[in-house]
Structure formats: structure tokens, C-alpha cells
Design a protein around this motif. Sequence first.
Motif, short mmCIF file in Angstrom:
data_model
loop_
_atom_site.label_atom_id
_atom_site.label_comp_id
_atom_site.label_asym_id
_atom_site.label_seq_id
_atom_site.Cartn_x
_atom_site.Cartn_y
_atom_site.Cartn_z
N ALA A 12 0.83 -1.20 0.00
CA ALA A 12 0.00 0.00 0.00
C ALA A 12 0.86 1.25 0.00
O ALA A 12 0.49 2.28 -0.56
CB ALA A 12 -0.92 -0.01 1.23
N LEU A 13 2.04 1.17 0.62
CA LEU A 13 2.95 2.30 0.65
C LEU A 13 3.43 2.65 -0.76
O LEU A 13 3.47 3.83 -1.15
CB LEU A 13 4.14 1.98 1.56
N LYS A 14 3.77 1.63 -1.53
CA LYS A 14 4.21 1.88 -2.90
C LYS A 14 3.04 2.36 -3.76
O LYS A 14 3.19 3.29 -4.57
CB LYS A 14 4.81 0.62 -3.50
N ARG A 15 1.87 1.76 -3.57
CA ARG A 15 0.71 2.17 -4.36
C ARG A 15 0.34 3.63 -4.09
O ARG A 15 -0.08 4.36 -5.00
CB ARG A 15 -0.47 1.25 -4.08
N ALA A 38 16.82 12.63 6.33
CA ALA A 38 17.59 12.50 5.09
C ALA A 38 17.31 11.16 4.41
O ALA A 38 18.23 10.42 4.06
CB ALA A 38 19.09 12.65 5.37
N ALA A 39 16.04 10.84 4.22
CA ALA A 39 15.70 9.63 3.48
C ALA A 39 16.10 9.78 2.02
O ALA A 39 16.15 10.89 1.49
CB ALA A 39 14.19 9.37 3.58
N ASP A 40 16.42 8.66 1.38
CA ASP A 40 16.74 8.70 -0.04
C ASP A 40 15.92 7.64 -0.76
O ASP A 40 15.13 6.91 -0.15
CB ASP A 40 18.25 8.51 -0.29
N ALA A 41 16.12 7.54 -2.07
CA ALA A 41 15.31 6.62 -2.88
C ALA A 41 15.49 5.17 -2.44
O ALA A 41 14.53 4.40 -2.39
CB ALA A 41 15.66 6.78 -4.35
N SER A 42 16.72 4.79 -2.12
CA SER A 42 16.97 3.39 -1.73
C SER A 42 16.27 3.05 -0.42
O SER A 42 15.76 1.94 -0.25
CB SER A 42 18.47 3.13 -1.63
N GLU A 48 9.06 0.38 1.16
CA GLU A 48 7.94 -0.10 0.34
C GLU A 48 7.94 -1.62 0.20
O GLU A 48 6.87 -2.25 0.15
CB GLU A 48 7.99 0.55 -1.03
N SER A 49 9.12 -2.20 0.12
CA SER A 49 9.19 -3.65 -0.06
C SER A 49 9.06 -4.40 1.25
O SER A 49 8.80 -5.61 1.26
CB SER A 49 10.52 -4.02 -0.73
N GLY A 50 9.27 -3.69 2.37
CA GLY A 50 9.24 -4.35 3.68
C GLY A 50 10.59 -4.83 4.14
O GLY A 50 10.69 -5.47 5.18
N ARG A 51 11.65 -4.51 3.37
CA ARG A 51 12.99 -4.93 3.80
C ARG A 51 13.42 -4.16 5.05
O ARG A 51 14.25 -4.64 5.80
CB ARG A 51 14.02 -4.71 2.69
N ARG A 52 12.88 -2.96 5.23
CA ARG A 52 13.14 -2.17 6.43
C ARG A 52 11.83 -1.66 7.01
O ARG A 52 10.92 -1.31 6.27
CB ARG A 52 14.04 -0.96 6.11
N ARG A 53 11.78 -1.62 8.33
CA ARG A 53 10.63 -1.02 8.99
C ARG A 53 10.83 0.48 9.06
O ARG A 53 11.92 0.98 9.29
CB ARG A 53 10.47 -1.58 10.40
N THR A 54 9.77 1.21 8.88
CA THR A 54 9.81 2.66 8.90
C THR A 54 9.78 3.16 10.34
O THR A 54 8.95 2.72 11.13
CB THR A 54 8.61 3.23 8.13
N GLY A 55 10.72 4.06 10.67
CA GLY A 55 10.77 4.63 12.01
C GLY A 55 9.61 5.56 12.29
O GLY A 55 8.87 5.98 11.38
N LYS A 56 9.45 5.92 13.54
CA LYS A 56 8.29 6.70 14.00
C LYS A 56 8.16 8.02 13.25
O LYS A 56 7.07 8.39 12.79
CB LYS A 56 8.42 6.96 15.51
N ARG A 57 9.26 8.76 13.10
CA ARG A 57 9.20 10.08 12.47
C ARG A 57 8.88 9.97 10.98
O ARG A 57 8.07 10.73 10.44
CB ARG A 57 10.50 10.83 12.70
N PHE A 74 1.44 0.74 6.37
CA PHE A 74 2.53 -0.08 6.89
C PHE A 74 2.10 -1.49 7.29
O PHE A 74 2.79 -2.17 8.04
CB PHE A 74 3.18 0.63 8.08
N ALA A 75 0.96 -1.92 6.77
CA ALA A 75 0.49 -3.28 7.08
C ALA A 75 1.50 -4.33 6.64
O ALA A 75 1.69 -5.35 7.31
CB ALA A 75 -0.85 -3.53 6.41
N HIS A 76 2.18 -4.09 5.51
CA HIS A 76 3.14 -5.07 5.00
C HIS A 76 4.36 -5.17 5.90
O HIS A 76 5.01 -6.22 5.95
CB HIS A 76 3.57 -4.71 3.58
N GLN A 77 4.68 -4.10 6.63
CA GLN A 77 5.79 -4.15 7.56
C GLN A 77 5.38 -4.76 8.90
O GLN A 77 6.08 -5.60 9.46
CB GLN A 77 6.34 -2.74 7.80
N ASP A 78 4.24 -4.33 9.41
CA ASP A 78 3.83 -4.76 10.73
C ASP A 78 3.33 -6.20 10.75
O ASP A 78 3.40 -6.87 11.77
CB ASP A 78 2.72 -3.83 11.26
N GLY A 79 2.86 -6.66 9.60
CA GLY A 79 2.37 -8.03 9.54
C GLY A 79 3.48 -9.06 9.46
O GLY A 79 3.29 -10.21 9.82
N ALA A 80 4.63 -8.65 8.98
CA ALA A 80 5.75 -9.59 8.85
C ALA A 80 7.05 -8.81 9.04
O ALA A 80 7.85 -8.69 8.12
CB ALA A 80 5.73 -10.27 7.49
#
Length: 266
Positions: A12-15, A38-42, A48-57, A74-80
Amino acid sequence: MSVAAAGGGDSALKRARLARNMTLEEAADALNAITGLAADASLLSAFESGRRRTGKRNRAGLCRLYRERPEVLFAHQDGAATSALETTGTAVVVKVLTRWTDLIEAMVDVVAEARDQLVVTGSRSREKAYLAAIETAVAQYPDLVHTRVLYGPPRHRALADHLVRLLELRDPSARRNGVKTLHIGMVEPTEALERFFVASETAAVAPLPSFHGADGFDCGVLLSREAAVGLVHHGREACASARLVETIEAVRMLPVRHNQRGEGEA
């Protein structure tokens, strides 16, 4: 593996980003304008892929950017939820540092090789070579963004003196090429457990507790670029929500705890 990857579809984040016809670079720039980080494209791709969980900020910033609830984005992150170690095994661990001398040498090397970002966390530093390397990097590379996150007041006078020298080298209120290049913040002890690492855009070292005493940190692990990038963002997020300590007067008002410890604290 993330839920999105397992299901073969986009998160959903990517969509949400695609629905706004934004590239990863454009979304990162818009997010940074909201968060001051200082987030970047990578990194956004990893979110978006769920390889990293997004921090609070960054979570709050993305919700604001896309005007969507966190449980949707963030369902894709929190679910797995997965960590770098879970997704890559021990590949992110470049070397185990079993001796204090190896630990300090590796920490100095991370500092010396930093050109874009240098994040240091912890309130126990007093190793002269390590602190001197940080000061040298700040002096030699004016575009280097240095972030120092304290967890409570300095434990040693050497660290307090080091903070003063950093502030003598750079003015945190100045903007070089529009970027603030010195950040010093203190996370209050009641808000988070102290953590220790030094990370650049290419490598990181995480000291580990000593086997020989309760207060020492004399071994650790050298981590790869993938882990380092995540730790840089971790530290920058922590500093963004911390109490700023960015004047010499503010540093001198900090109580120095003079804690006794073993070798190699970060």
C-alpha cells in the motif's frame, strides 16, 4: 520476506506513491521536507518492499505526505516485520571484533572514511583516538553531516570536552549548501535505553557489552553498508526527537557523571 513480496503485489505504501505519480526520489525529497531527515530513494524502496521497517518520524511523515492511516500504509511491515539480520542472515556482519584494540581501530576507520554522513550514539565515549578522529573528520570535510546522539549526560569529562570542540569547529545554526551539518541531541534516560554505534554511509561498528564487567564495551561487530545506512537513519531519527544541546553553554551545563568503566565504550 515481506507480506507484499510473498503475495507478489505492491505494498500500500508503494501504491500510494504511484497514485501520486511520484518517483522514489521525488517522494524522498517531499518526505524530507516534512521530517527534516535524510531519506533517499533506496531507503524508501526498502520501506515499500518491507525490507526495512519505517521509524516513527518517517511513518508520521509518510502518513502526512500520502494522507493515509498508518495501519494501511505499513500493514506489509507490521504483519511480517523483518530485520536486516532476518533478511540477509549474517551477511551484514563483516567481522566480529573480539579485542578492544580491534574495536577502536574499526571505529576510527568508520569515522575516517565518512564523507556524507557520520552518526555517533552513546554517552560513554572517552577514547582519545576515536574522539580525535571525529574532530578531524568534522574539520576536514565541511560537507560531512555529523549527528551525535547522547543518551543522558556524558559519563566522562572527555566526552563533554569533545562536544565543546565540535561546537568550536562548527556552528549548528549554519547551513552549508542549505544543509545543517552538525546535530547534537540528548535523549532523556526515561525515554529510551542507551545504545552505541558509529555509522557512516558505507560501514558501521556496534560495540557489545564486555564479558569482563558490567559497565565495559570491549568487543563488537563491523557491519556492512546495508546495515550502516539503516543505522544512519536510526540515529538521525533519534536526534530529531531529542533535546538539542547545540551551544557551548548548554554542553557545559550538563552534569558529567564520571562513571567508571572498562575499556572500549562507544
